[in-house]
Design an enzyme around this catalytic site. Structure first.
Site, mmCIF file in Angstrom:
data_model
loop_
_atom_site.group_PDB
_atom_site.id
_atom_site.type_symbol
_atom_site.label_atom_id
_atom_site.label_comp_id
_atom_site.label_asym_id
_atom_site.label_seq_id
_atom_site.Cartn_x
_atom_site.Cartn_y
_atom_site.Cartn_z
ATOM 1 N N THR A 64 0.843 -1.193 0.000
ATOM 2 C CA THR A 64 0.000 0.000 0.000
ATOM 3 C C THR A 64 0.879 1.245 0.000
ATOM 4 O O THR A 64 2.093 1.155 -0.234
ATOM 5 C CB THR A 64 -1.026 -0.076 1.162
ATOM 6 O OG1 THR A 64 -1.916 1.026 1.034
ATOM 7 C CG2 THR A 64 -0.370 -0.025 2.533
ATOM 8 N N LYS A 68 3.236 1.340 -3.822
ATOM 9 C CA LYS A 68 2.524 0.582 -4.861
ATOM 10 C C LYS A 68 3.175 0.676 -6.253
ATOM 11 O O LYS A 68 3.028 -0.217 -7.064
ATOM 12 C CB LYS A 68 1.073 1.070 -4.964
ATOM 13 C CG LYS A 68 0.190 0.612 -3.829
ATOM 14 C CD LYS A 68 -1.168 1.270 -3.955
ATOM 15 C CE LYS A 68 -2.257 0.336 -3.524
ATOM 16 N NZ LYS A 68 -3.566 0.715 -3.990
ATOM 17 N N ASN A 89 -0.749 -4.198 -5.761
ATOM 18 C CA ASN A 89 -1.175 -4.259 -4.353
ATOM 19 C C ASN A 89 -0.996 -5.647 -3.750
ATOM 20 O O ASN A 89 -1.226 -5.838 -2.560
ATOM 21 C CB ASN A 89 -2.624 -3.755 -4.169
ATOM 22 C CG ASN A 89 -3.664 -4.731 -4.685
ATOM 23 O OD1 ASN A 89 -3.333 -5.761 -5.292
ATOM 24 N ND2 ASN A 89 -4.930 -4.429 -4.459
ATOM 25 N N GLY A 130 -13.116 10.600 -11.431
ATOM 26 C CA GLY A 130 -11.740 10.468 -10.962
ATOM 27 C C GLY A 130 -10.877 9.785 -12.001
ATOM 28 O O GLY A 130 -11.400 9.138 -12.929
HETATM 29 P P1 ATR Z 1 -5.743 6.593 -6.151
HETATM 30 O O1 ATR Z 1 -4.511 5.929 -6.681
HETATM 31 O O2 ATR Z 1 -6.139 6.123 -4.777
HETATM 32 O O3 ATR Z 1 -6.895 6.564 -7.105
HETATM 33 P P2 ATR Z 1 -4.793 9.264 -6.825
HETATM 34 O O4 ATR Z 1 -4.005 8.734 -7.944
HETATM 35 O O5 ATR Z 1 -4.145 10.263 -5.914
HETATM 36 O O6 ATR Z 1 -5.323 8.126 -5.857
HETATM 37 O O7 ATR Z 1 -6.168 9.874 -7.397
HETATM 38 C C1 ATR Z 1 -7.006 10.630 -6.617
HETATM 39 C C2 ATR Z 1 -8.228 11.070 -7.437
HETATM 40 O O8 ATR Z 1 -9.031 11.896 -6.589
HETATM 41 C C3 ATR Z 1 -7.890 11.899 -8.661
HETATM 42 O O9 ATR Z 1 -8.880 11.696 -9.648
HETATM 43 C C4 ATR Z 1 -7.975 13.333 -8.111
HETATM 44 O O10 ATR Z 1 -8.248 14.314 -9.082
HETATM 45 P P3 ATR Z 1 -7.034 15.046 -9.898
HETATM 46 O O11 ATR Z 1 -6.508 14.037 -10.879
HETATM 47 O O12 ATR Z 1 -7.697 16.201 -10.533
HETATM 48 O O13 ATR Z 1 -6.019 15.408 -8.843
HETATM 49 C C5 ATR Z 1 -9.189 13.179 -7.211
HETATM 50 N N1 ATR Z 1 -9.255 14.213 -6.195
HETATM 51 C C6 ATR Z 1 -8.572 14.286 -5.030
HETATM 52 N N2 ATR Z 1 -8.917 15.389 -4.342
HETATM 53 C C7 ATR Z 1 -9.854 16.052 -5.099
HETATM 54 C C8 ATR Z 1 -10.615 17.256 -4.933
HETATM 55 N N3 ATR Z 1 -10.471 18.020 -3.845
HETATM 56 N N4 ATR Z 1 -11.495 17.607 -5.902
HETATM 57 C C9 ATR Z 1 -11.646 16.837 -7.010
HETATM 58 N N5 ATR Z 1 -10.969 15.678 -7.216
HETATM 59 C C10 ATR Z 1 -10.076 15.282 -6.277
#
Ligand code: ATR
Length: 280
Positions: A64, A68, A89, A130
């Site tokens: 984690t 990763k 993972n 996302g």
């Molecule tokens: P993971 O691997 O767990 O999916 P990540 O790669 O950090 O984590 O992705 C986080 C997601 O949450 C992304 O889609 C991010 O949007 P951005 O690509 O625009 O950064 C989204 N995200 C996190 N905080 C956000 C916020 N405050 N508003 C909108 N989207 C958010």
């Protein structure tokens, strides 16, 4: 007396991890001579961990944050799911070869089909909110399951366009402001962002514009009912919470290390729910 087997979850600052509770439950349930622990490691300590797996001192591990991606160059092979997701993972050994995979996508899909048996992925339109690693896993699993259209919306549009290249024939990227245009054909809407964690924030989605049987799913599981899921429930839409994905993604690792495909029981779910509730 069978030899004691060991597995663990590897990360940094992960004392909150629920994986030891999940695997500990299965170890007890199946009466195995095994343990599953937390190992808080720096990146520089990862090669020694992989050597332990190679020597058979450890059956394998979950990986984690923040390892990763950084663990990938240390492995002999990664599979298609890990390639698509860009992260690993679960690590295991098979005849001297160290493999890495990503089980989030299959965990999500199994949870979806278990909780909503009438949902048919074929010919369905999935909306993904996302564009991080979780979005990649779920898009991989959903496209393998036969969905015919995927719409992605993300705060950072460039990232969404990059993720769309995973399944270019199926995927369209839209701006958050245009989601009302595609909402009327959505069969499932999945929040893969971290918004909603700790009950804070929600990706804006025009839920009222979706068909009455459109499923709203979240990968966030603290709280169990995120603001996104609460709003969907309030207008009577079916929902899918993030806890089921966490439980189902753990199944394959346990099977690969210990040779038994474990069951996600209501009792296990209750155990983790209680832990989440107790953590406030
Ligand atoms: P993971 O691997 O767990 O999916 P990540 O790669 O950090 O984590 O992705 C986080 C997601 O949450 C992304 O889609 C991010 O949007 P951005 O690509 O625009 O950064 C989204 N995200 C996190 N905080 C956000 C916020 N405050 N508003 C909108 N989207 C958010």
């Amino acid at each position: 007396m069978p030899e004691m087997k060991h597995a663990c979850v590897v990360g940094h600052n992960i004392s909150h991890s629920r994986s030891p509770l999940i695997h500990g439950y299965w170890i007890r349930q199946y009466g195995l001579e095994a343990d599953y622990t937390i190992r808080d490691l720096e990146t520089a300590e990862l090669p020694a961990l992989i050597s332990q797996i190679r020597r058979g001192e450890l059956e394998g591990c979950n990986v984690t944050v923040p390892h990763k991606q950084s663990v990938i160059p240390l492995l002999d092979r990664i599979d298609e799911a890990a390639r698509q997701t860009g992260s690993v993972n679960t690590i295991y050994q098979d005849q001297g070869t160290i493999f890495g995979t990503s089980t989030d996508g299959e965990g999500f899909l199994t949870h979806l089909l278990t909780a909503h048996p009438s949902f048919k992925p074929k010919r369905c339109h999935a909306v993904i909110l996302g564009a991080g690693g979780a979005a990649r896993s779920i898009i991989g699993a959903m496209s393998t399951a036969g969905v015919t259209a995927i719409t992605i919306a993300n705060r950072n549009r460039h990232r969404a366009e990059e993720v769309a290249t995973l399944a270019p024939a199926l995927t369209t990227v839209v701006a958050a402001d245009d989601l009302h245009l595609i909402a009327p054909t959505a069969d499932i809407v999945i929040n893969t962002t971290s918004l909603g964690t700790g009950g804070k924030g929600e990706f804006p989605f025009p839920m009222q514009d979706t068909p009455v049987d459109c499923i709203f799913a979240d990968i966030v599981y603290v709280p169990l009912t995120t603001p996104f899921l609460a709003r969907a429930k309030a207008i009577g839409r079916p929902t899918l919470d993030g806890l089921g994905m966490l439980l189902h993604q753990a199944v394959r690792g346990f099977e690969l290390w210990f040779g038994i495909r474990p069951e996600v029981t209501p009792e296990l779910r209750h155990l983790i729910e209680q832990d989440i509730l107790a953590s406030g």
